[in-house]
Design a protein around this motif. Structure first.
Motif, mmCIF file in Angstrom:
data_model
loop_
_atom_site.group_PDB
_atom_site.id
_atom_site.type_symbol
_atom_site.label_atom_id
_atom_site.label_comp_id
_atom_site.label_asym_id
_atom_site.label_seq_id
_atom_site.Cartn_x
_atom_site.Cartn_y
_atom_site.Cartn_z
ATOM 1 N N UNK A 639 -2.991 1.114 45.335
ATOM 2 C CA UNK A 639 -4.366 1.313 45.801
ATOM 3 C C UNK A 639 -4.702 2.800 45.665
ATOM 4 N N UNK A 640 -5.954 3.082 45.354
ATOM 5 C CA UNK A 640 -6.330 4.471 45.091
ATOM 6 C C UNK A 640 -7.522 4.869 45.961
ATOM 7 N N UNK A 641 -7.659 6.196 46.150
ATOM 8 C CA UNK A 641 -8.825 6.739 46.846
ATOM 9 C C UNK A 641 -8.992 6.184 48.244
ATOM 10 N N UNK A 642 -10.232 5.786 48.559
ATOM 11 C CA UNK A 642 -10.543 5.239 49.883
ATOM 12 C C UNK A 642 -10.656 3.726 49.832
ATOM 13 N N UNK A 643 -9.832 3.097 48.991
ATOM 14 C CA UNK A 643 -9.975 1.672 48.720
ATOM 15 C C UNK A 643 -8.728 0.869 49.051
ATOM 16 N N UNK A 644 -8.044 1.288 50.102
ATOM 17 C CA UNK A 644 -6.923 0.504 50.583
ATOM 18 C C UNK A 644 -7.402 -0.682 51.399
ATOM 19 N N UNK A 645 -6.582 -1.738 51.527
ATOM 20 C CA UNK A 645 -6.975 -2.924 52.304
ATOM 21 C C UNK A 645 -6.857 -2.663 53.803
ATOM 22 N N UNK A 646 -7.816 -3.174 54.565
ATOM 23 C CA UNK A 646 -7.820 -2.996 56.019
ATOM 24 C C UNK A 646 -7.482 -4.320 56.692
ATOM 25 N N UNK A 647 -6.428 -4.328 57.501
ATOM 26 C CA UNK A 647 -6.059 -5.481 58.312
ATOM 27 C C UNK A 647 -6.631 -5.321 59.713
ATOM 28 N N UNK A 648 -6.968 -6.420 60.339
ATOM 29 C CA UNK A 648 -7.606 -6.401 61.655
ATOM 30 C C UNK A 648 -6.640 -5.922 62.737
ATOM 31 N N UNK A 649 -7.212 -5.411 63.827
ATOM 32 C CA UNK A 649 -6.422 -5.040 64.995
ATOM 33 C C UNK A 649 -7.295 -5.113 66.246
ATOM 34 N N UNK A 650 -6.642 -5.121 67.393
ATOM 35 C CA UNK A 650 -7.308 -5.256 68.687
ATOM 36 C C UNK A 650 -6.777 -4.181 69.634
ATOM 37 N N UNK A 651 -7.678 -3.522 70.342
ATOM 38 C CA UNK A 651 -7.287 -2.483 71.300
ATOM 39 C C UNK A 651 -7.990 -2.754 72.633
ATOM 40 N N UNK A 680 -5.261 2.774 62.391
ATOM 41 C CA UNK A 680 -6.721 2.736 62.403
ATOM 42 C C UNK A 680 -7.262 2.411 61.012
ATOM 43 N N UNK A 681 -8.502 1.894 60.968
ATOM 44 C CA UNK A 681 -9.085 1.448 59.703
ATOM 45 C C UNK A 681 -9.049 2.544 58.644
ATOM 46 N N UNK A 682 -9.373 3.767 59.030
ATOM 47 C CA UNK A 682 -9.357 4.867 58.066
ATOM 48 C C UNK A 682 -7.950 5.104 57.533
ATOM 49 N N UNK A 683 -6.942 5.025 58.392
ATOM 50 C CA UNK A 683 -5.566 5.257 57.965
ATOM 51 C C UNK A 683 -5.094 4.192 56.992
ATOM 52 N N UNK A 684 -5.668 2.999 57.072
ATOM 53 C CA UNK A 684 -5.312 1.941 56.133
ATOM 54 C C UNK A 684 -6.045 2.097 54.801
ATOM 55 N N UNK A 685 -7.301 2.513 54.858
ATOM 56 C CA UNK A 685 -8.131 2.553 53.650
ATOM 57 C C UNK A 685 -7.936 3.829 52.847
ATOM 58 N N UNK A 686 -7.676 4.969 53.513
ATOM 59 C CA UNK A 686 -7.492 6.241 52.810
ATOM 60 C C UNK A 686 -6.056 6.301 52.283
ATOM 61 N N UNK A 687 -5.905 6.279 50.976
ATOM 62 C CA UNK A 687 -4.570 6.241 50.381
ATOM 63 C C UNK A 687 -3.999 7.631 50.126
ATOM 64 N N UNK A 688 -4.721 8.676 50.452
ATOM 65 C CA UNK A 688 -4.272 10.037 50.200
ATOM 66 C C UNK A 688 -3.028 10.343 51.038
ATOM 67 N N UNK A 689 -2.136 11.147 50.488
ATOM 68 C CA UNK A 689 -0.883 11.473 51.158
ATOM 69 C C UNK A 689 -1.134 12.076 52.541
ATOM 70 N N UNK A 690 -0.451 11.531 53.522
ATOM 71 C CA UNK A 690 -0.513 12.083 54.872
ATOM 72 C C UNK A 690 -1.589 11.517 55.763
ATOM 73 N N UNK A 691 -2.447 10.650 55.221
ATOM 74 C CA UNK A 691 -3.545 10.112 56.026
ATOM 75 C C UNK A 691 -3.169 8.825 56.763
ATOM 76 N N UNK A 692 -2.084 8.183 56.366
ATOM 77 C CA UNK A 692 -1.734 6.892 56.972
ATOM 78 C C UNK A 692 -0.957 7.103 58.275
#
Length: 708
Positions: A639-651, A680-692
């Motif tokens: 996956x590249x850029x801001x196009x990673x898959x987002x899985x659901x979560x509940x808080x 978090x959704x951003x951490x799943x979708x942003x594939x850049x190093x260190x963002x997950x």
């Protein structure tokens, strides 16, 4: 009748054109709800043909028991705003798929010329009396408001003749692993009036411990909050010359610095390994200087409620200085010149003047309100590197705009709004050179010498809205509004591929926003629903190029669409529940591909329960649901850029308070009550190093308040 209405409106404006007199007018059964940001004057929310969210002081205080972060507070209470990123950055936390304009008392705070996505954290939540959120592109405020407006309205001085204030001391720590996680927070305020003079003083200081995820590991440091020191000093002084004229001076200083001896162990979305932080190995230390935003604001407001017959004037003059330092990044490397990476900072100096006049008239059953004036702004913004290299050249913007808005109310039921705004922007950039940046010793971008120029933008935008309060159970509305957006010119300049700035595709994006919806009040049930569509011939986003390590502009046409719903039910005076759901989607219509997470968020639902089991106790439960969003395929197995898959979560968050006496109270808040292990959704979708980076594990916040 007209004189009575004008006197009431004039009184409200005189005390504060930013609704500071309305802070006690929260939503309840007997007090009319008031909003101001949609039209720059005080008006009833029942006369606004658009979707609005108002967060009152009671709601703010309930959220503060759990976390002082404004991102989390807004995500929990504003339908249409993307979920919290769990960091100091609001990148990806868009409003209906576009960037909102953040304001303090109606004065812009965002830096649209080089949007560093730190605008939501511009002051401490303890300073805020209420928050107003207007959604969708607007021609009212111009550049930077493509997604709408978030307006922080600060506390006002009480006029009881007595000195009021409060003091709060609290500590926040991880319940998963206590070690090094305990932090301290202190806040205090005082306000009052002396004859014609009024004052508000508010200060807060916070030292965070390390922030731990559900597994007890320290969260990654990119935009991190571990070991951050946050301070905010706010002052507001007012003087009432006579019944008509008043002057107000406001100063706000906000600063956050991450002063840590930690370093990241970097993972990635594609590897499935999370990013987390550890103590720097012996003999080493973290690279760079402490990261974080610094924001200084000075505002002067003059109000004359009787400039002419039936006409009031409000004059705002303001100055703002921003120094936002970002994390050390290896993508800013240039081995041939001895740079293993670098740190950038956004520097912005703004000076602005806003003149708003408001005239009201009445003919039989028809009331007319006219809002008109000018906005002037000088914004000098750049993004150098800490080591002295110039990444984004200095941009000197002169912005002058005139506007005219009208509102017609017929028979107290039918409301029609129409307006126009003329925007003129001149943006001067001197000759500059793009940076040579390398992802490896052999793979680098090609630097260019770019000839500077003055870019001219001219745009006329319109808005039209209608609302019919036919009955309490059905109040439909529809609106059309345009916005002119030249956001993030700095990112376009730093990735220039031509040798003359005039050849860069920098023209403004005109955004057309359409919305329909209705509001219903049936006994104890309040319900809102809206659907919207937002289009633009030019996009203002960017895409990461993994081959060169730089972001390239994407100016393709866009279409964004979605819907929102809110239901509030009051069971009795002790118990009420609010539920929301928001869904948004968007496409690059030229290529028929979905937009990434930098703009489009996953579906979001919330439930907020407030219960007062006894007179001196209160309990609140907040539930957040973030849904799946999986629109993109892998490229060469990744996956590249801001196009990673987002899985659901509940808080689930829980908070409670207990009044120990008339003056003292204690409180406790628990974030992520069930220790959900999630990204978090951003951490799943942003594939850049260190963002997950994983989300915060169970964290406890507890303290005491003293009110006088």
């Amino acid at each position: 009748m007209l004189k009575t209405r004008l006197s009431l409106l004039a009184l409200l404006i005189a005390q504060s054109a930013s609704a500071e007199t309305l802070q006690e007018k929260v939503i309840n059964d007997n007090v009319e709800r008031i909003v101001v940001t949609g039209s720059r004057i005080v008006e009833s929310i029942d006369e606004v043909p658009a979707t609005i969210t108002i967060i009152n002081r009671q709601q703010i205080e309930a959220q503060l028991k759990v976390s002082p972060e404004l991102q989390s507070l807004l995500a929990a209470l504003v339908p249409g705003l993307a979920p919290s990123t769990g960091s100091s950055s609001n990148s990806g936390q868009t409003l209906r798929g576009r960037s909102p304009l953040v304001m303090i008392d109606g004065v812009p705070q965002s830096t649209p010329l080089r949007n560093g996505s730190l605008g939501i954290r511009t002051l401490d939540a303890s300073t805020i009396e209420r928050i107003e959120v207007i959604k969708g592109a607007t021609s009212i405020y111009g550049n930077g408001a493509a997604g709408g407006i978030i307006n922080y309205i600060t506390k006002k001085a009480n006029n009881s003749g007595k000195v009021n204030g409060h003091f709060s001391l609290s500590s926040r720590f991880s319940a998963v692993k206590f070690e090094d996680s305990a932090g301290q927070r202190l806040e205090a305020s005082i306000n009052g009036t002396i004859d014609k003079f009024s004052y508000v003083l508010n200060a807060s200081y916070e030292e965070n411990g390390v922030q731990r995820d559900a597994e007890g590991d320290v969260q990654g440091l990119i935009y991190g909050l571990s070991d951050a020191k946050v301070q905010n000093y706010f002052s507001k002084f007012g003087y009432q010359f006579d019944d008509d004229k008043s002057l107000q001076l406001t100063y706000n200083h906000y600063r956050s610095e991450q002063q840590s001896d930690l370093v990241d162990v970097t993972g990635s979305v594609n590897s499935g390994e999370k990013t987390y932080a550890i103590t720097a190995p012996a003999g080493t230390k973290p690279l760079g200087v402490p990261q974080g935003p610094k924001n200084d604001n000075f505002m002067v407001k003059y109000t004359d409620e009787a400039l002419f017959d039936n006409t009031q004037i409000v004059i705002d003059a303001y100055a703002q200085k921003i120094d936002n330092i970002f994390f050390f990044s290896a993508s800013l490397a240039n081995p041939s010149e001895g740079y293993s990476g670098g740190q950038s900072l956004i520097k912005s100096d703004k000076k602005g003047l806003r003149v708003t006049l408001n005239s009201q008239f009445e003919w039989d059953n028809l009331e007319g309100t006219f809002i008109y004036g000018i906005d002037a702004l000088n914004d000098v913004t750049s993004q150098p590197l800490v080591d002295g290299r110039k990444w984004v050249p200095e941009m000197d913007m002169e912005n002058l705009a005139g506007f005219f808005q009208s509102k017609w109310v017929y028979n107290d039921d039918l409301i029609i709004k129409a307006g126009i705004r003329r925007e003129e922007i001149d943006l001067a950039v001197d000759d500059y050179s793009t940076l040579k940046l390398c992802v490896s010793a052999d793979t680098c971008s090609i630097p260019l010498d770019v000839t500077g120029d003055t870019l001219n933008y001219r745009a006329t935008t319109y808005n039209l809205g209608i609302r019919y309060n036919i009955m309490a159970s059905f109040q439909p509305f529809a609106n059309y509004s345009q916005g002119a957006d030249i956001s993030d010119i700095g990112r376009l300049l730093r990735t220039a591929t031509v040798t003359d700035i005039s050849l860069i595709q920098t023209q403004a994006s005109i955004i057309d926003n359409y919305e329909i919806g209705f509001i219903s009040d049936i006994d104890n049930l309040h319900f809102e629903f809206s659907a919207y569509r937002s289009t633009s011939e030019l996009g203002t986003t960017n895409e990461y190029d993994p081959n060169t390590g730089v972001y390239l502009p994407v100016r393709a046409p866009q279409e964004i669409y979605g819907y929102e719903a809110l239901a509030h039910y009051k069971f009795n005076s002790e118990l009420n529940v609010t539920a929301t759901y928001a869904w948004v989607e968007g496409k690059d219509t030229a290529n028929d591909i979905y937009l990434g997470a930098q703009q489009i968020s996953a579906p979001k639902g919330t439930i907020n329960i407030n219960w007062q089991p006894m007179d001196n106790a209160n309990v609140a439960v907040t539930y957040l649901y973030v849904g799946d969003r999986k629109k993109f395929d892998q490229v060469d197995g990744q996956y590249v850029g801001d196009k990673g898959p987002v899985d659901s979560y509940h808080i689930v968050n829980l908070s409670g308070s207990y009044n120990l006496s008339d003056d003292w109270s204690g409180f406790i808040g628990i974030e992520n009550l069930f220790n959900q292990d999630y990204f978090p959704a951003k951490s799943q979708a942003y594939t850049y190093n260190g963002y997950n980076v994983k989300g915060l594990g169970t964290t406890v916040n507890m303290g005491i308040n003293y009110q006088f």
